[in-house]
Design a protein around this motif. Structure first.
Motif, PDB file in Angstrom:
ATOM      1  N   MET A   1      -0.234  -0.730 -14.807  1.00 27.58           N
ATOM      2  CA  MET A   1       0.367  -1.221 -13.559  1.00 27.58           C
ATOM      3  C   MET A   1       1.698  -0.511 -13.281  1.00 27.58           C
ATOM      4  SD  MET A   1      -0.414  -5.305 -13.756  1.00 27.58           S
ATOM      5  CE  MET A   1       0.337  -5.686 -12.170  1.00 27.58           C
ATOM      6  N   VAL A   2       2.474  -0.274 -14.330  1.00 26.40           N
ATOM      7  CA  VAL A   2       3.760   0.418 -14.169  1.00 26.40           C
ATOM      8  C   VAL A   2       3.521   1.850 -13.700  1.00 26.40           C
ATOM      9  CG1 VAL A   2       5.819   1.255 -15.373  1.00 26.40           C
ATOM     10  CG2 VAL A   2       4.951  -1.049 -15.832  1.00 26.40           C
ATOM     11  N   LYS A   3       2.537   2.516 -14.302  1.00 31.42           N
ATOM     12  CA  LYS A   3       2.208   3.885 -13.879  1.00 31.42           C
ATOM     13  C   LYS A   3       1.752   3.906 -12.424  1.00 31.42           C
ATOM     14  CE  LYS A   3       0.899   5.508 -18.460  1.00 31.42           C
ATOM     15  NZ  LYS A   3      -0.215   5.902 -19.328  1.00 31.42           N
ATOM     16  N   GLU A   4       0.923   2.936 -12.045  1.00 30.19           N
ATOM     17  CA  GLU A   4       0.443   2.845 -10.667  1.00 30.19           C
ATOM     18  C   GLU A   4       1.616   2.621  -9.708  1.00 30.19           C
ATOM     19  OE1 GLU A   4      -2.428  -0.025  -7.947  1.00 30.19           O
ATOM     20  OE2 GLU A   4      -2.630  -0.075 -10.131  1.00 30.19           O
ATOM     21  N   ARG A   5       2.556   1.783 -10.116  1.00 33.70           N
ATOM     22  CA  ARG A   5       3.738   1.533  -9.280  1.00 33.70           C
ATOM     23  C   ARG A   5       4.584   2.804  -9.164  1.00 33.70           C
ATOM     24  NH1 ARG A   5       9.097  -0.057  -9.835  1.00 33.70           N
ATOM     25  NH2 ARG A   5       9.829  -1.192  -7.999  1.00 33.70           N
ATOM     26  N   ASP A   6       4.740   3.537 -10.263  1.00 32.30           N
ATOM     27  CA  ASP A   6       5.496   4.787 -10.214  1.00 32.30           C
ATOM     28  C   ASP A   6       4.846   5.796  -9.275  1.00 32.30           C
ATOM     29  OD1 ASP A   6       7.425   3.831 -11.971  1.00 32.30           O
ATOM     30  OD2 ASP A   6       6.543   4.794 -13.736  1.00 32.30           O
ATOM     31  N   ARG A   7       3.500   5.850  -9.296  1.00 31.02           N
ATOM     32  CA  ARG A   7       2.793   6.756  -8.379  1.00 31.02           C
ATOM     33  C   ARG A   7       3.026   6.333  -6.928  1.00 31.02           C
ATOM     34  NH1 ARG A   7      -1.109   6.674 -12.572  1.00 31.02           N
ATOM     35  NH2 ARG A   7      -2.216   4.926 -11.640  1.00 31.02           N
ATOM     36  N   ALA A   8       2.964   5.031  -6.684  1.00 27.95           N
ATOM     37  CA  ALA A   8       3.187   4.533  -5.326  1.00 27.95           C
ATOM     38  C   ALA A   8       4.604   4.873  -4.862  1.00 27.95           C
ATOM     39  CB  ALA A   8       2.941   3.020  -5.265  1.00 27.95           C
ATOM     40  N   ARG A   9       5.580   4.712  -5.730  1.00 27.38           N
ATOM     41  CA  ARG A   9       6.961   5.043  -5.369  1.00 27.38           C
ATOM     42  C   ARG A   9       7.110   6.538  -5.096  1.00 27.38           C
ATOM     43  NH1 ARG A   9      11.376   2.299  -6.100  1.00 27.38           N
ATOM     44  NH2 ARG A   9      12.428   3.965  -7.233  1.00 27.38           N
ATOM     45  N   ALA A  10       6.462   7.374  -5.929  1.00 26.74           N
ATOM     46  CA  ALA A  10       6.541   8.822  -5.741  1.00 26.74           C
ATOM     47  C   ALA A  10       5.946   9.232  -4.395  1.00 26.74           C
ATOM     48  CB  ALA A  10       5.832   9.543  -6.885  1.00 26.74           C
ATOM     49  N   ASN A  11       4.922   8.492  -3.959  1.00 25.96           N
ATOM     50  CA  ASN A  11       4.270   8.772  -2.670  1.00 25.96           C
ATOM     51  C   ASN A  11       4.894   8.002  -1.517  1.00 25.96           C
ATOM     52  OD1 ASN A  11       2.408  10.544  -3.848  1.00 25.96           O
ATOM     53  ND2 ASN A  11       1.043   8.873  -4.400  1.00 25.96           N
ATOM     54  N   LYS A  12       6.001   7.330  -1.805  1.00 24.13           N
ATOM     55  CA  LYS A  12       6.740   6.540  -0.810  1.00 24.13           C
ATOM     56  C   LYS A  12       5.883   5.445  -0.181  1.00 24.13           C
ATOM     57  CE  LYS A  12       9.960  10.205  -0.088  1.00 24.13           C
ATOM     58  NZ  LYS A  12      10.951  10.802   0.715  1.00 24.13           N
ATOM     59  N   GLU A  13       4.995   4.888  -0.992  1.00 20.10           N
ATOM     60  CA  GLU A  13       4.179   3.749  -0.577  1.00 20.10           C
ATOM     61  C   GLU A  13       4.897   2.486  -1.036  1.00 20.10           C
ATOM     62  OE1 GLU A  13       0.456   4.558  -2.499  1.00 20.10           O
ATOM     63  OE2 GLU A  13       0.035   6.274  -1.216  1.00 20.10           O
ATOM     64  N   TRP A  14       5.965   2.168  -0.305  1.00 25.93           N
ATOM     65  CA  TRP A  14       6.894   1.121  -0.727  1.00 25.93           C
ATOM     66  C   TRP A  14       6.251  -0.259  -0.795  1.00 25.93           C
ATOM     67  CZ3 TRP A  14       9.972   4.145  -2.882  1.00 25.93           C
ATOM     68  CH2 TRP A  14      10.444   5.303  -2.262  1.00 25.93           C
ATOM     69  N   SER A  15       5.399  -0.593   0.165  1.00 30.16           N
ATOM     70  CA  SER A  15       4.784  -1.923   0.137  1.00 30.16           C
ATOM     71  C   SER A  15       3.859  -2.077  -1.069  1.00 30.16           C
ATOM     72  CB  SER A  15       4.048  -2.220   1.446  1.00 30.16           C
ATOM     73  OG  SER A  15       3.011  -1.287   1.648  1.00 30.16           O
ATOM     74  N   GLN A  16       3.146  -1.011  -1.417  1.00 32.90           N
ATOM     75  CA  GLN A  16       2.284  -1.031  -2.606  1.00 32.90           C
ATOM     76  C   GLN A  16       3.136  -1.187  -3.867  1.00 32.90           C
ATOM     77  OE1 GLN A  16      -0.812  -1.330  -3.140  1.00 32.90           O
ATOM     78  NE2 GLN A  16      -1.358  -0.322  -5.045  1.00 32.90           N
ATOM     79  N   ALA A  17       4.225  -0.442  -3.948  1.00 37.64           N
ATOM     80  CA  ALA A  17       5.121  -0.532  -5.107  1.00 37.64           C
ATOM     81  C   ALA A  17       5.718  -1.937  -5.214  1.00 37.64           C
ATOM     82  CB  ALA A  17       6.223   0.516  -5.006  1.00 37.64           C
ATOM     83  N   ASP A  18       6.096  -2.512  -4.085  1.00 32.51           N
ATOM     84  CA  ASP A  18       6.649  -3.874  -4.085  1.00 32.51           C
ATOM     85  C   ASP A  18       5.599  -4.899  -4.515  1.00 32.51           C
ATOM     86  OD1 ASP A  18       9.063  -2.864  -3.218  1.00 32.51           O
ATOM     87  OD2 ASP A  18       8.793  -3.488  -1.134  1.00 32.51           O
ATOM     88  N   ARG A  19       4.378  -4.718  -4.070  1.00 32.18           N
ATOM     89  CA  ARG A  19       3.296  -5.642  -4.441  1.00 32.18           C
ATOM     90  C   ARG A  19       3.071  -5.617  -5.950  1.00 32.18           C
ATOM     91  NH1 ARG A  19      -1.720  -5.256  -5.848  1.00 32.18           N
ATOM     92  NH2 ARG A  19      -1.881  -3.038  -5.412  1.00 32.18           N
ATOM     93  N   ILE A  20       3.051  -4.417  -6.533  1.00 31.23           N
ATOM     94  CA  ILE A  20       2.849  -4.296  -7.979  1.00 31.23           C
ATOM     95  C   ILE A  20       4.034  -4.885  -8.728  1.00 31.23           C
ATOM     96  CG2 ILE A  20       2.567  -2.667  -9.895  1.00 31.23           C
ATOM     97  CD1 ILE A  20       1.105  -0.832  -7.814  1.00 31.23           C
ATOM     98  N   ARG A  21       5.245  -4.641  -8.232  1.00 32.25           N
ATOM     99  CA  ARG A  21       6.432  -5.234  -8.868  1.00 32.25           C
ATOM    100  C   ARG A  21       6.328  -6.747  -8.867  1.00 32.25           C
ATOM    101  NH1 ARG A  21      10.811  -4.531  -5.299  1.00 32.25           N
ATOM    102  NH2 ARG A  21       9.931  -6.428  -4.452  1.00 32.25           N
ATOM    103  N   ASP A  22       5.902  -7.323  -7.745  1.00 32.94           N
ATOM    104  CA  ASP A  22       5.752  -8.776  -7.651  1.00 32.94           C
ATOM    105  C   ASP A  22       4.680  -9.286  -8.615  1.00 32.94           C
ATOM    106  OD1 ASP A  22       7.723  -8.746  -5.720  1.00 32.94           O
ATOM    107  OD2 ASP A  22       6.317  -8.916  -4.032  1.00 32.94           O
ATOM    108  N   GLN A  23       3.607  -8.527  -8.784  1.00 32.79           N
ATOM    109  CA  GLN A  23       2.561  -8.912  -9.737  1.00 32.79           C
ATOM    110  C   GLN A  23       3.100  -8.892 -11.167  1.00 32.79           C
ATOM    111  OE1 GLN A  23      -0.509  -6.046  -8.894  1.00 32.79           O
ATOM    112  NE2 GLN A  23      -1.569  -7.408  -7.463  1.00 32.79           N
TER     113      GLN A  23
END
Length: 85
Positions: free
Chosen positions: A43-65
């Motif tokens: 999940m952390v790796k997935e969030r890092d990928r989302a952040r790298a791609n500037k997919e902020w809502s996805q990164a926030d969703r994973i952080r909340d999970q």
């Protein structure tokens, strides 16, 4: 009270309380690093990928999970730091 006297008093209290402070003070107990479960690491790796791609809502969703699962997530200049609450 000198530091040596305070230490001796603390060790005497420890004998009564049974906290085993003498062992802790001698380094007998070393902090063990917790192993992060593989699903959390993913999940952390997935969030890092989302952040790298500037997919902020996805990164926030994973952080909340992660938060709901009992982990704190902190973004630092050295990368994402995840700790168990």
């Amino acid at each position: 009270v000198t530091p040596a006297t305070a230490r001796q008093m603390l060790l005497e209290f420890d004998e009564v309380l049974g906290l085993d402070l003498k062992a802790a003070m001698s380094g007998a107990y070393e902090r063990k690093e917790e192993v992060m479960p593989s699903d959390i690491e993913e999940m952390v790796k997935e969030r890092d990928r989302a952040r790298a791609n500037k997919e902020w809502s996805q990164a926030d969703r994973i952080r909340d999970q992660l938060h709901a699962l009992g982990y704190d997530v902190t973004d630092t200049p050295d990368g994402t730091k995840v700790t168990k609450k």
